[in-house]
Write an enzyme that holds these catalytic residues in place. Sequence first.
Site, PDB file in Angstrom:
ATOM      1  N   HIS A   1      -7.352  -6.165   0.167  1.00 33.11           N
ATOM      2  CA  HIS A   1      -6.203  -5.259   0.158  1.00 33.11           C
ATOM      3  C   HIS A   1      -5.053  -5.753   1.030  1.00 33.11           C
ATOM      4  CE1 HIS A   1      -4.061  -1.474  -0.194  1.00 33.11           C
ATOM      5  NE2 HIS A   1      -4.035  -1.330   1.124  1.00 33.11           N
TER       6      HIS A   1
ATOM      7  N   SER B   1       0.833  -1.197   0.000  1.00 35.70           N
ATOM      8  CA  SER B   1       0.000   0.000   0.000  1.00 35.70           C
ATOM      9  C   SER B   1       0.874   1.256   0.000  1.00 35.70           C
ATOM     10  CB  SER B   1      -0.961  -0.054   1.185  1.00 35.70           C
ATOM     11  OG  SER B   1      -2.021   0.856   1.019  1.00 35.70           O
TER      12      SER B   1
END
Length: 278
Positions: free
Chosen positions: A255, A103
């Site tokens: 994610h 991320s």
Amino acid sequence: MKSKFYSGIENINGNEFYYEYFKHPSASPTIIMLHGFLSSAFSFRKLIPHLQEEYNILAVDIPPFGKSGKSKRFLYSYQNMASSIFELTDRLQISNMILAGHSMGGQIVMNMLLQRPAAASSALLLCSSAYLPKSHQSLVYTSYIPFFHLYVKRHLAKSGLEKNLKNVVYNQAMIDEDMRKGYMSPFLNNSIFQGLTRMIRHREGDLTEEDIKRIHTPCLLIWGEHDRVVPLSKGKRLHKNLPNSKLIILKETGHLVPEERPEEIVAEMKGFLSAVSV
């Protein structure tokens, strides 16, 4: 052979950088692991046991997260974070590097690849932040209001840990008490909210397409098919813009890929590293 574990803190550019170092007795490459926003090195807890069998591992808490400092003198920009990580690796005399970022950590990795193109032999980008603009100018101005950090705290408390965890994983049944405690712990120190306020001011926005196209380091991109934070469409765009990249899409994954699919990531990574080293 078993790795030796070290942890420490280095004061770099006016802030404390906490790191965990798993030093293999014979391996040469060191994987530098950088976590995502609102996280810490804890997010790599399932990857490290697999990787430390063949590599040195340096996992860093990026300020103001985890056990790193929340200094009011530090510039919380991606460029400064990238150069500070390089300062840390220089002090630890690490030269043969593989960069890995999840991320926000992926965006810092790409900044590092631009700053020192020859520093890393390859990079692993896990659901990397990409194409995110800097904070709106009105929010930057508002962040200078006294006690703005209390607003940041209330905003994060309103969304809640449980809701945030459910947003980043596909299989919500995997959320257990260890995850809750691990992802909550960085927020037990109220100084983090002052650091987050400075990040709102200093974050310069993600790299442009033109900058990304200048990165020629071999990059493995791994994305969750159901990523709701950094959608797969951004992963495909990043793959298109990175000249020397490969994209792997994980089915039924969100994610938080280091938590959700550690074995698959390790297998893909080892295969990729073997191929690029030929």
